[in-house]
Design a protein around this motif. Structure first.
Motif, PDB file in Angstrom:
ATOM      1  N   VAL A 181      -4.215-113.708  70.426  1.00  0.00           N
ATOM      2  CA  VAL A 181      -3.575-114.096  71.758  1.00  0.00           C
ATOM      3  C   VAL A 181      -4.538-113.198  72.777  1.00  0.00           C
ATOM      4  CG1 VAL A 181      -1.759-114.149  73.206  1.00  0.00           C
ATOM      5  CG2 VAL A 181      -1.635-115.345  71.097  1.00  0.00           C
ATOM      6  N   VAL A 182      -4.499-111.987  72.463  1.00  0.00           N
ATOM      7  CA  VAL A 182      -5.253-110.975  73.299  1.00  0.00           C
ATOM      8  C   VAL A 182      -6.961-111.457  73.533  1.00  0.00           C
ATOM      9  CG1 VAL A 182      -6.216-108.432  73.418  1.00  0.00           C
ATOM     10  CG2 VAL A 182      -4.014-108.995  72.942  1.00  0.00           C
ATOM     11  N   ILE A 205       0.897-118.040  81.773  1.00  0.00           N
ATOM     12  CA  ILE A 205       1.677-117.931  80.308  1.00  0.00           C
ATOM     13  C   ILE A 205       1.372-116.525  79.532  1.00  0.00           C
ATOM     14  CG2 ILE A 205       1.826-118.794  77.956  1.00  0.00           C
ATOM     15  CD1 ILE A 205       1.090-121.698  79.396  1.00  0.00           C
ATOM     16  N   LEU A 206       0.296-116.094  79.658  1.00  0.00           N
ATOM     17  CA  LEU A 206       0.243-114.827  79.155  1.00  0.00           C
ATOM     18  C   LEU A 206       0.771-113.604  79.726  1.00  0.00           C
ATOM     19  CD1 LEU A 206      -3.722-115.123  77.949  1.00  0.00           C
ATOM     20  CD2 LEU A 206      -1.503-115.268  76.606  1.00  0.00           C
ATOM     21  N   GLU A 207       0.783-113.958  81.324  1.00  0.00           N
ATOM     22  CA  GLU A 207       1.457-112.830  82.098  1.00  0.00           C
ATOM     23  C   GLU A 207       2.963-112.981  81.713  1.00  0.00           C
ATOM     24  OE1 GLU A 207       3.545-111.472  85.629  1.00  0.00           O
ATOM     25  OE2 GLU A 207       3.162-113.512  85.269  1.00  0.00           O
ATOM     26  N   ARG A 208       3.457-113.948  81.451  1.00  0.00           N
ATOM     27  CA  ARG A 208       5.018-114.048  81.262  1.00  0.00           C
ATOM     28  C   ARG A 208       5.314-113.663  79.998  1.00  0.00           C
ATOM     29  NH1 ARG A 208       6.932-120.248  81.387  1.00  0.00           N
ATOM     30  NH2 ARG A 208       4.707-120.169  80.986  1.00  0.00           N
ATOM     31  N   SER A 250      -1.200-108.128  82.985  1.00  0.00           N
ATOM     32  CA  SER A 250      -0.428-107.671  83.777  1.00  0.00           C
ATOM     33  C   SER A 250      -0.519-108.629  85.216  1.00  0.00           C
ATOM     34  CB  SER A 250      -0.761-106.258  84.197  1.00  0.00           C
ATOM     35  OG  SER A 250      -2.290-106.318  84.964  1.00  0.00           O
ATOM     36  N   ARG A 251       0.414-108.272  86.088  1.00  0.00           N
ATOM     37  CA  ARG A 251       0.203-109.156  87.340  1.00  0.00           C
ATOM     38  C   ARG A 251      -0.993-108.795  88.003  1.00  0.00           C
ATOM     39  NH1 ARG A 251       2.961-113.149  89.540  1.00  0.00           N
ATOM     40  NH2 ARG A 251       4.802-112.490  88.560  1.00  0.00           N
ATOM     41  N   ALA A 252      -1.337-107.704  88.055  1.00  0.00           N
ATOM     42  CA  ALA A 252      -2.957-107.442  88.814  1.00  0.00           C
ATOM     43  C   ALA A 252      -3.906-107.926  88.071  1.00  0.00           C
ATOM     44  CB  ALA A 252      -3.070-105.893  88.709  1.00  0.00           C
ATOM     45  N   GLN A 253      -4.060-108.139  86.715  1.00  0.00           N
ATOM     46  CA  GLN A 253      -4.873-108.971  85.916  1.00  0.00           C
ATOM     47  C   GLN A 253      -4.789-110.379  86.251  1.00  0.00           C
ATOM     48  OE1 GLN A 253      -3.870-107.626  81.945  1.00  0.00           O
ATOM     49  NE2 GLN A 253      -6.020-106.451  82.105  1.00  0.00           N
ATOM     50  N   LEU A 254      -3.598-110.992  86.366  1.00  0.00           N
ATOM     51  CA  LEU A 254      -3.449-112.291  86.814  1.00  0.00           C
ATOM     52  C   LEU A 254      -4.185-112.481  88.227  1.00  0.00           C
ATOM     53  CD1 LEU A 254      -2.119-114.993  86.156  1.00  0.00           C
ATOM     54  CD2 LEU A 254      -0.097-114.336  87.171  1.00  0.00           C
ATOM     55  N   GLN A 255      -3.595-111.626  89.247  1.00  0.00           N
ATOM     56  CA  GLN A 255      -4.349-111.776  90.380  1.00  0.00           C
ATOM     57  C   GLN A 255      -5.708-111.728  90.644  1.00  0.00           C
ATOM     58  OE1 GLN A 255      -2.477-112.850  92.911  1.00  0.00           O
ATOM     59  NE2 GLN A 255      -0.558-112.418  92.548  1.00  0.00           N
TER      60      GLN A 255
END
Length: 89
Positions: free
Chosen positions: A46-47, A68-71, A76-81
């Protein structure tokens, strides 16, 4: 067939199904694949998928998977942004 809507283990019958299908298995199917010996280390897999989805090639089409991976707490939220920021220049 997986009972969870957002799972790569669900059948795809048409292009509409393909467009709405997830590229990730749900946690239950990941566990099933691990028990069957198909995926020896789910956490590592998954990583690795998350790293691939954040790459410039995959980033434009993997917003749902990154959320989904953030959930799941794997990014992290920063990586998602960072992953969903689009440079229009």
């Amino acid at each position: 067939v997986c009972p969870h809507h957002d799972c790569a283990m669900n059948p795809i019958a048409c292009l509409g199904d393909l467009a709405s299908a997830s590229l990730l298995c749900c946690p239950i199917c990941f566990r099933r694949l691990e028990l069957a010996g198909v995926v020896p280390n789910v956490a590592e897999t998954v990583v690795r998928l998350g790293t691939m989805f954040k790459s410039p090639t995959w980033r434009p089409v993997c917003h749902r998977e990154l959320r989904i991976l953030e959930r799941w707490g794997l990014i992290s939220r920063a990586q998602l942004q960072e992953a969903t920021t689009v440079d229009l220049t």
